[in-house]
Write a protein that holds these residues in place. Structure first.
Motif, mmCIF file in Angstrom:
data_model
loop_
_atom_site.group_PDB
_atom_site.id
_atom_site.type_symbol
_atom_site.label_atom_id
_atom_site.label_comp_id
_atom_site.label_asym_id
_atom_site.label_seq_id
_atom_site.Cartn_x
_atom_site.Cartn_y
_atom_site.Cartn_z
ATOM 1 N N ALA A 11 0.826 -1.213 0.000
ATOM 2 C CA ALA A 11 0.000 0.000 0.000
ATOM 3 C C ALA A 11 0.861 1.265 0.000
ATOM 4 O O ALA A 11 0.402 2.332 -0.394
ATOM 5 C CB ALA A 11 -0.939 0.000 1.201
ATOM 6 N N MET A 12 2.118 1.141 0.449
ATOM 7 C CA MET A 12 3.056 2.273 0.421
ATOM 8 C C MET A 12 3.823 2.313 -0.897
ATOM 9 O O MET A 12 4.849 2.972 -1.011
ATOM 10 C CB MET A 12 4.024 2.171 1.603
ATOM 11 N N ASN A 13 3.313 1.532 -1.881
ATOM 12 C CA ASN A 13 3.920 1.459 -3.213
ATOM 13 C C ASN A 13 5.323 0.871 -3.212
ATOM 14 O O ASN A 13 6.148 1.210 -4.057
ATOM 15 C CB ASN A 13 3.923 2.841 -3.898
ATOM 16 N N LEU A 14 5.596 -0.004 -2.254
ATOM 17 C CA LEU A 14 6.854 -0.744 -2.269
ATOM 18 C C LEU A 14 6.639 -2.009 -3.088
ATOM 19 O O LEU A 14 5.741 -2.793 -2.807
ATOM 20 C CB LEU A 14 7.293 -1.104 -0.844
ATOM 21 N N GLY A 15 7.451 -2.186 -4.098
ATOM 22 C CA GLY A 15 7.298 -3.346 -4.971
ATOM 23 C C GLY A 15 8.219 -4.481 -4.544
ATOM 24 O O GLY A 15 9.354 -4.248 -4.136
ATOM 25 N N PHE A 16 7.712 -5.693 -4.623
ATOM 26 C CA PHE A 16 8.508 -6.870 -4.280
ATOM 27 C C PHE A 16 8.491 -7.832 -5.463
ATOM 28 O O PHE A 16 7.454 -8.044 -6.078
ATOM 29 C CB PHE A 16 7.932 -7.569 -3.044
ATOM 30 N N ARG A 17 9.626 -8.436 -5.748
ATOM 31 C CA ARG A 17 9.685 -9.379 -6.864
ATOM 32 C C ARG A 17 8.994 -10.689 -6.553
ATOM 33 O O ARG A 17 8.119 -11.124 -7.268
ATOM 34 C CB ARG A 17 11.144 -9.654 -7.249
ATOM 35 N N GLU A 18 9.410 -11.330 -5.502
ATOM 36 C CA GLU A 18 8.814 -12.613 -5.110
ATOM 37 C C GLU A 18 8.625 -12.619 -3.590
ATOM 38 O O GLU A 18 9.390 -13.253 -2.873
ATOM 39 C CB GLU A 18 9.713 -13.778 -5.528
ATOM 40 N N PRO A 19 7.607 -11.903 -3.108
ATOM 41 C CA PRO A 19 7.451 -11.794 -1.650
ATOM 42 C C PRO A 19 7.135 -13.132 -0.990
ATOM 43 O O PRO A 19 6.413 -13.958 -1.542
ATOM 44 C CB PRO A 19 6.288 -10.816 -1.498
ATOM 45 N N VAL A 20 7.710 -13.315 0.173
ATOM 46 C CA VAL A 20 7.480 -14.505 0.984
ATOM 47 C C VAL A 20 7.126 -14.040 2.386
ATOM 48 O O VAL A 20 7.778 -13.154 2.929
ATOM 49 C CB VAL A 20 8.747 -15.401 1.036
ATOM 50 N N VAL A 21 6.093 -14.622 2.957
ATOM 51 C CA VAL A 21 5.686 -14.288 4.326
ATOM 52 C C VAL A 21 6.175 -15.376 5.264
ATOM 53 O O VAL A 21 5.868 -16.557 5.074
ATOM 54 C CB VAL A 21 4.150 -14.141 4.423
ATOM 55 N N ILE A 22 6.967 -14.984 6.243
ATOM 56 C CA ILE A 22 7.462 -15.924 7.261
ATOM 57 C C ILE A 22 7.162 -15.326 8.619
ATOM 58 O O ILE A 22 7.635 -14.244 8.957
ATOM 59 C CB ILE A 22 8.978 -16.181 7.125
#
Length: 196
Positions: A11-22
């Motif tokens: 939502a803060m316009n930070l882009g991630f290539r392949e986000p992973v949630v841990i």
């Protein structure tokens, strides 16, 4: 640390290539369920909350409301950590080391958290790891961490009836607790780093 924190970053316009949630994990040598649980029959429900910050977003307004309105003939309430407010009916224990926090958690039945926008509350994971189902503010990463092992609230006024509901079916809520192990979390980091 949670889908909530991932969405907040996006939502803060930070882009991630392949986000992973841990998610976070706790030391199982310290935070683990008790060998036996005291029966709830004939005694008060024991509720506990914890916070190392006295920031108002950690839920002070909710704890203040509970201190004024909870039926303390039916509930015994402990708050561990820092609290800027003066509470009259809730027992406040100043910050203590992790081993003591774990002992206090194991002495209680239900964990209650009112923190706002908390991405992955370590205190909540510690409580769940000690076998406490949770009553929690529907905010931040709380719903993800608790899953079906608790009940959510939007306003403080809902909490007394939620505690009654929790007390009436405590074993079912306890049986639904799922927390990530330290080994699993470490393994996920190794996978992401390509080391496993």
């Amino acid at each position: 640390q949670s889908e909530y924190s991932l969405r907040a970053h996006q939502a803060m316009n930070l882009g991630f290539r392949e986000p992973v949630v841990i998610s976070n994990a706790v030391d199982p040598e310290i935070f683990h369920p008790p060998k036996a649980r005291a029966n709830l029959v004939g005694r008060k429900l024991r509720v506990i909350s914890a916070s190392w910050s006295d920031n108002r977003n950690k839920g002070a307004d909710v704890y203040e409301w509970l201190d004024r309105n909870l039926d303390f003939s039916r509930v015994e309430y402990t708050f561990v950590g820092r609290m800027a407010s003066e509470l009259k009916n809730i027992r406040v224990v100043p910050p203590v080391p992790s081993h003591e926090v774990a002992e206090l958690l194991r002495e209680n039945d239900v964990y209650l958290t009112a923190s706002r926008n908390d991405p992955c509350s370590n205190s909540l994971i510690e409580a769940l790891s000690c076998g406490l189902p949770a009553v929690y503010l529907n905010s931040g990463g709380h719903p993800e961490l608790v899953g079906n092992a608790g009940l959510r609230f939007e306003t403080a006024e809902e909490i007394p009836s939620l505690l009654e509901q929790m007390a009436s079916d405590i074993d079912r809520f306890r049986s639904r607790i799922l927390v990530p192990s330290m080994e699993n979390v470490a393994g996920r980091y190794l996978e992401v780093l390509g080391l496993k």
